[in-house]
Design an enzyme around this catalytic site. Sequence first.
Site, mmCIF file in Angstrom:
data_model
loop_
_atom_site.group_PDB
_atom_site.id
_atom_site.type_symbol
_atom_site.label_atom_id
_atom_site.label_comp_id
_atom_site.label_asym_id
_atom_site.label_seq_id
_atom_site.Cartn_x
_atom_site.Cartn_y
_atom_site.Cartn_z
ATOM 1 N N GLY A 7 0.828 -1.197 0.000
ATOM 2 C CA GLY A 7 0.000 0.000 0.000
ATOM 3 C C GLY A 7 0.859 1.242 0.000
ATOM 4 N N GLU A 26 4.856 -2.100 -7.385
ATOM 5 C CA GLU A 26 6.118 -1.619 -6.820
ATOM 6 C C GLU A 26 6.588 -2.458 -5.627
ATOM 7 O OE1 GLU A 26 5.503 2.468 -5.711
ATOM 8 O OE2 GLU A 26 5.305 3.128 -7.795
ATOM 9 N N LYS A 47 -4.620 11.125 10.970
ATOM 10 C CA LYS A 47 -5.130 11.796 9.768
ATOM 11 C C LYS A 47 -4.810 10.973 8.523
ATOM 12 C CE LYS A 47 -4.785 16.276 11.904
ATOM 13 N NZ LYS A 47 -4.202 17.586 11.926
ATOM 14 N N HIS A 48 -5.261 9.729 8.556
ATOM 15 C CA HIS A 48 -4.897 8.758 7.545
ATOM 16 C C HIS A 48 -6.152 8.008 7.094
ATOM 17 C CE1 HIS A 48 -2.835 5.032 6.156
ATOM 18 N NE2 HIS A 48 -1.899 5.893 5.807
#
Length: 106
Positions: A7, A26, A47-48
């Site tokens: 992620g 990736e 804040k995610h």
Amino acid sequence: DSWIVPGGGVEPEEEPSVTATREVLEEAGVIGKLGRSLGVFENIEHKHRTEVYVMIVTEELEEWEDSRTMGRKRQWFTINEALEKLALHKPVQRHYLQQLLRSKLT
């Protein structure tokens, strides 16, 4: 010994589904087709926000970006094995898999 679910951050003007596909390539060196979203998980404290998808893997690359630059390895686990591994290092990611299990039951 520390396993993760691939992620990463969304680039400006990038759709979350595109981010998911790019990050999996990736970090894990796999290509596939995104399935359904398992949902959006928010961590107000950090804040995610994370949107998690199921992916049907169609190709595994022998070498990929993170294998070359970081020595990252790929390993497949059953969901129960992944739950155990993630409990040690990435409990938030463990929650994503628990959601998958719950959604299979309904």
